[in-house]
Design a protein around this motif. Structure first.
Motif, PDB file in Angstrom:
ATOM      1  N   GLU A 191       0.833  -1.205   0.000  1.00  0.00           N
ATOM      2  CA  GLU A 191       0.000   0.000   0.000  1.00  0.00           C
ATOM      3  C   GLU A 191       0.869   1.257   0.000  1.00  0.00           C
ATOM      4  N   PHE A 192       1.956   1.240   0.786  1.00  0.00           N
ATOM      5  CA  PHE A 192       2.835   2.401   0.853  1.00  0.00           C
ATOM      6  C   PHE A 192       3.497   2.669  -0.492  1.00  0.00           C
ATOM      7  N   TYR A 193       4.098   1.650  -1.080  1.00  0.00           N
ATOM      8  CA  TYR A 193       4.848   1.887  -2.315  1.00  0.00           C
ATOM      9  C   TYR A 193       3.922   2.153  -3.505  1.00  0.00           C
ATOM     10  N   GLU A 194       2.699   1.664  -3.457  1.00  0.00           N
ATOM     11  CA  GLU A 194       1.750   1.942  -4.540  1.00  0.00           C
ATOM     12  C   GLU A 194       1.060   3.295  -4.348  1.00  0.00           C
ATOM     13  N   LYS A 195       0.423   3.481  -3.211  1.00  0.00           N
ATOM     14  CA  LYS A 195      -0.421   4.659  -3.016  1.00  0.00           C
ATOM     15  C   LYS A 195       0.376   5.906  -2.630  1.00  0.00           C
ATOM     16  N   VAL A 196       1.436   5.723  -1.865  1.00  0.00           N
ATOM     17  CA  VAL A 196       2.206   6.880  -1.424  1.00  0.00           C
ATOM     18  C   VAL A 196       3.314   7.221  -2.419  1.00  0.00           C
ATOM     19  N   MET A 197       4.124   6.201  -2.775  1.00  0.00           N
ATOM     20  CA  MET A 197       5.258   6.462  -3.650  1.00  0.00           C
ATOM     21  C   MET A 197       4.913   6.387  -5.132  1.00  0.00           C
ATOM     22  N   GLY A 198       3.751   5.859  -5.471  1.00  0.00           N
ATOM     23  CA  GLY A 198       3.322   5.846  -6.863  1.00  0.00           C
ATOM     24  C   GLY A 198       3.962   4.779  -7.726  1.00  0.00           C
ATOM     25  N   MET A 199       4.584   3.784  -7.096  1.00  0.00           N
ATOM     26  CA  MET A 199       5.161   2.676  -7.860  1.00  0.00           C
ATOM     27  C   MET A 199       4.071   1.678  -8.237  1.00  0.00           C
ATOM     28  N   ASP A 255       8.588  20.466  -3.833  1.00  0.00           N
ATOM     29  CA  ASP A 255       7.668  21.085  -2.883  1.00  0.00           C
ATOM     30  C   ASP A 255       6.272  20.469  -2.991  1.00  0.00           C
ATOM     31  N   ALA A 256       5.807  20.285  -4.223  1.00  0.00           N
ATOM     32  CA  ALA A 256       4.477  19.713  -4.422  1.00  0.00           C
ATOM     33  C   ALA A 256       4.432  18.259  -3.967  1.00  0.00           C
ATOM     34  N   ALA A 257       5.491  17.524  -4.236  1.00  0.00           N
ATOM     35  CA  ALA A 257       5.537  16.129  -3.814  1.00  0.00           C
ATOM     36  C   ALA A 257       5.490  16.019  -2.298  1.00  0.00           C
ATOM     37  N   CYS A 258       6.261  16.870  -1.618  1.00  0.00           N
ATOM     38  CA  CYS A 258       6.272  16.816  -0.158  1.00  0.00           C
ATOM     39  C   CYS A 258       4.928  17.265   0.430  1.00  0.00           C
ATOM     40  N   GLN A 259       4.260  18.191  -0.235  1.00  0.00           N
ATOM     41  CA  GLN A 259       2.920  18.576   0.223  1.00  0.00           C
ATOM     42  C   GLN A 259       1.955  17.404   0.056  1.00  0.00           C
ATOM     43  N   ARG A 260       2.102  16.665  -1.044  1.00  0.00           N
ATOM     44  CA  ARG A 260       1.265  15.474  -1.256  1.00  0.00           C
ATOM     45  C   ARG A 260       1.512  14.451  -0.151  1.00  0.00           C
ATOM     46  N   PHE A 261       2.779  14.221   0.177  1.00  0.00           N
ATOM     47  CA  PHE A 261       3.099  13.281   1.253  1.00  0.00           C
ATOM     48  C   PHE A 261       2.506  13.757   2.581  1.00  0.00           C
ATOM     49  N   GLU A 262       2.573  15.058   2.804  1.00  0.00           N
ATOM     50  CA  GLU A 262       1.986  15.627   4.030  1.00  0.00           C
ATOM     51  C   GLU A 262       0.486  15.360   4.072  1.00  0.00           C
ATOM     52  N   ASP A 263      -0.169  15.567   2.931  1.00  0.00           N
ATOM     53  CA  ASP A 263      -1.609  15.338   2.854  1.00  0.00           C
ATOM     54  C   ASP A 263      -1.958  13.866   3.071  1.00  0.00           C
ATOM     55  N   LEU A 264      -1.042  12.984   2.689  1.00  0.00           N
ATOM     56  CA  LEU A 264      -1.263  11.539   2.884  1.00  0.00           C
ATOM     57  C   LEU A 264      -0.872  11.088   4.286  1.00  0.00           C
ATOM     58  N   LYS A 265      -0.418  12.043   5.094  1.00  0.00           N
ATOM     59  CA  LYS A 265      -0.085  11.788   6.502  1.00  0.00           C
ATOM     60  C   LYS A 265       1.009  10.721   6.655  1.00  0.00           C
ATOM     61  N   VAL A 266       2.065  10.882   5.884  1.00  0.00           N
ATOM     62  CA  VAL A 266       3.193   9.960   5.983  1.00  0.00           C
ATOM     63  C   VAL A 266       3.939  10.192   7.300  1.00  0.00           C
ATOM     64  N   ASN A 267       4.754   9.220   7.658  1.00  0.00           N
ATOM     65  CA  ASN A 267       5.673   9.398   8.772  1.00  0.00           C
ATOM     66  C   ASN A 267       6.957  10.012   8.225  1.00  0.00           C
ATOM     67  N   TRP A 268       7.324  11.158   8.755  1.00  0.00           N
ATOM     68  CA  TRP A 268       8.510  11.869   8.280  1.00  0.00           C
ATOM     69  C   TRP A 268       9.722  11.531   9.136  1.00  0.00           C
ATOM     70  N   LYS A 269      10.864  11.361   8.480  1.00  0.00           N
ATOM     71  CA  LYS A 269      12.138  11.385   9.181  1.00  0.00           C
ATOM     72  C   LYS A 269      12.691  12.805   9.158  1.00  0.00           C
ATOM     73  N   ALA A 292      14.239  15.628   1.566  1.00  0.00           N
ATOM     74  CA  ALA A 292      13.338  15.213   2.638  1.00  0.00           C
ATOM     75  C   ALA A 292      13.447  13.696   2.761  1.00  0.00           C
ATOM     76  N   PHE A 293      13.021  13.176   3.908  1.00  0.00           N
ATOM     77  CA  PHE A 293      13.039  11.732   4.127  1.00  0.00           C
ATOM     78  C   PHE A 293      11.705  11.277   4.705  1.00  0.00           C
ATOM     79  N   VAL A 294      11.076  10.331   4.006  1.00  0.00           N
ATOM     80  CA  VAL A 294       9.843   9.696   4.445  1.00  0.00           C
ATOM     81  C   VAL A 294      10.198   8.315   4.985  1.00  0.00           C
ATOM     82  N   LEU A 295       9.440   7.835   5.969  1.00  0.00           N
ATOM     83  CA  LEU A 295       9.654   6.494   6.509  1.00  0.00           C
ATOM     84  C   LEU A 295       8.625   5.528   5.945  1.00  0.00           C
ATOM     85  N   ASP A 296       9.086   4.365   5.480  1.00  0.00           N
ATOM     86  CA  ASP A 296       8.153   3.351   4.998  1.00  0.00           C
ATOM     87  C   ASP A 296       7.645   2.552   6.197  1.00  0.00           C
ATOM     88  N   PRO A 297       6.733   1.588   6.009  1.00  0.00           N
ATOM     89  CA  PRO A 297       6.150   0.878   7.160  1.00  0.00           C
ATOM     90  C   PRO A 297       7.157   0.143   8.039  1.00  0.00           C
TER      91      PRO A 297
END
Length: 320
Positions: free
Chosen positions: A183-191, A270-284, A296-301
């Protein structure tokens, strides 16, 4: 302001190394070229970026941020002179990161060339049941898987190998819960999922993710349908880990250190990080944290770090 995940690229995988001269020498033997070096003397570390760059390479002559299949080697000053400094390769406890993988035109000749240069193997072609893959060891004992772009029987009588055909195929990390990771790599990262390899008898499944077009259902040359690709992420799930509340993989950044992160280059940082923020990712690390405002650094599950950088071909931001 918008971001398009179809323009994202799985840019690089970062490994810490003890002696950069020895590590760069090794990866150049595998056909990689040093395409960029970023020196940080104030912070006492340097970054070495290596990729395949022959005229027939997938990303030949592209800016280093506009590629897939790049390896980043991180050297912290002084480790090369410390006899007690040792890298954690992720395959002995604590486990997490597994390996890098290159695909080659002639796996028998490629392996012989590496062995003739004096390097060791974790698994030779002739070891064990799986005779179509090998694992070479780099100077820090990271595993480098070697797979063929052609079936073994087509190359067994050929003694040469063409480095210009090589690809930095994938990076493998172990995951605890496949549904959460997918779910993370598909919905958040777009892979998207390119290939699945189920190994029920051995109780593990491999999921191959990446950007770009889907892989054919089967390869025309009788090997993996993704063997000619670059920029794939292999997620390895060992059955049952998802049901163990105490089970945890090592992210490589806590002690003992080794693997550091994977990195995705995006169309608009900037837009990508705003998208991640909107998806409520866990940030490093958010863009606004610390001194470095261009990463920026996002944390996967599983707590692995995913670095987010700007693809400088699509939008100029940093003077890399």
């Amino acid at each position: 302001m918008a971001t398009d995940t179809s323009k994202y690229k799985f840019n690089h995988s970062m490994l810490r190394v003890k002696d950069p001269k020895e590590s760069v020498k090794y990866y150049e033997l595998l056909g990689f070229k040093l395409i960029n070096k970023i020196e940080n003397p104030d912070a006492k570390f340097d970054l070495y970026f290596l990729a395949y760059d022959s005229p027939s390479a997938a990303s030949h002559a592209a800016h280093w941020t506009d590629r897939q299949g790049v390896i980043e080697l991180t050297h912290n000053y002084g480790t090369e002179n410390d006899p007690n400094y040792k890298i954690a390769n992720g395959n002995s406890d604590p486990r997490g990161f597994g390996h890098l993988c290159i695909s080659v035109d002639n796996i028998q000749a490629a392996c012989k060339r590496i062995e003739d240069a004096g390097y060791k193997f974790q698994k030779k072609l002739t070891d064990g049941r799986m005779r179509h893959i090998a694992f070479a060891l780099d100077p820090d004992s990271y595993w480098v898987e070697i797979i063929g772009q052609k079936p073994l029987e087509q190359t067994e009588n050929i003694t040469t190998t063409d480095l210009s055909t090589y690809r930095m195929n994938h990076t493998m990390i172990r995951i605890k819960d496949p549904e959460k990771s997918k779910e993370f790599y598909e919905k958040v990262m777009g892979m998207s999922l390119k290939r699945v390899s189920e190994n029920a008898a051995a109780k593990f499944t491999l999921y191959f993710y990446g950007y770009g077009p889907p892989a054919p259902e089967q390869s025309a040359n009788g090997v993996s349908s993704t063997a000619d690709r670059e920029g794939l992420l292999e997620l390895t799930w060992n059955y049952g880990t998802e049901n163990d509340p105490d089970f945890k993989y090592h992210d490589g950044n806590a002690e003992p250190q080794g693997f550091g992160h994977i990195a995705v280059a995006v169309d608009d940082l900037d837009a990508a990080c705003q998208r991640f923020e909107d998806l409520k990712v866990n940030w490093k690390k958010r863009l606004t944290d610390g001194r470095m405002k261009n990463v920026a650094f996002v944390l996967d599950p599983d707590g692995y770090w995913v670095e987010i950088i700007q693809n400088e071909k699509l939008k100029n931001r940093s003077n890399w």
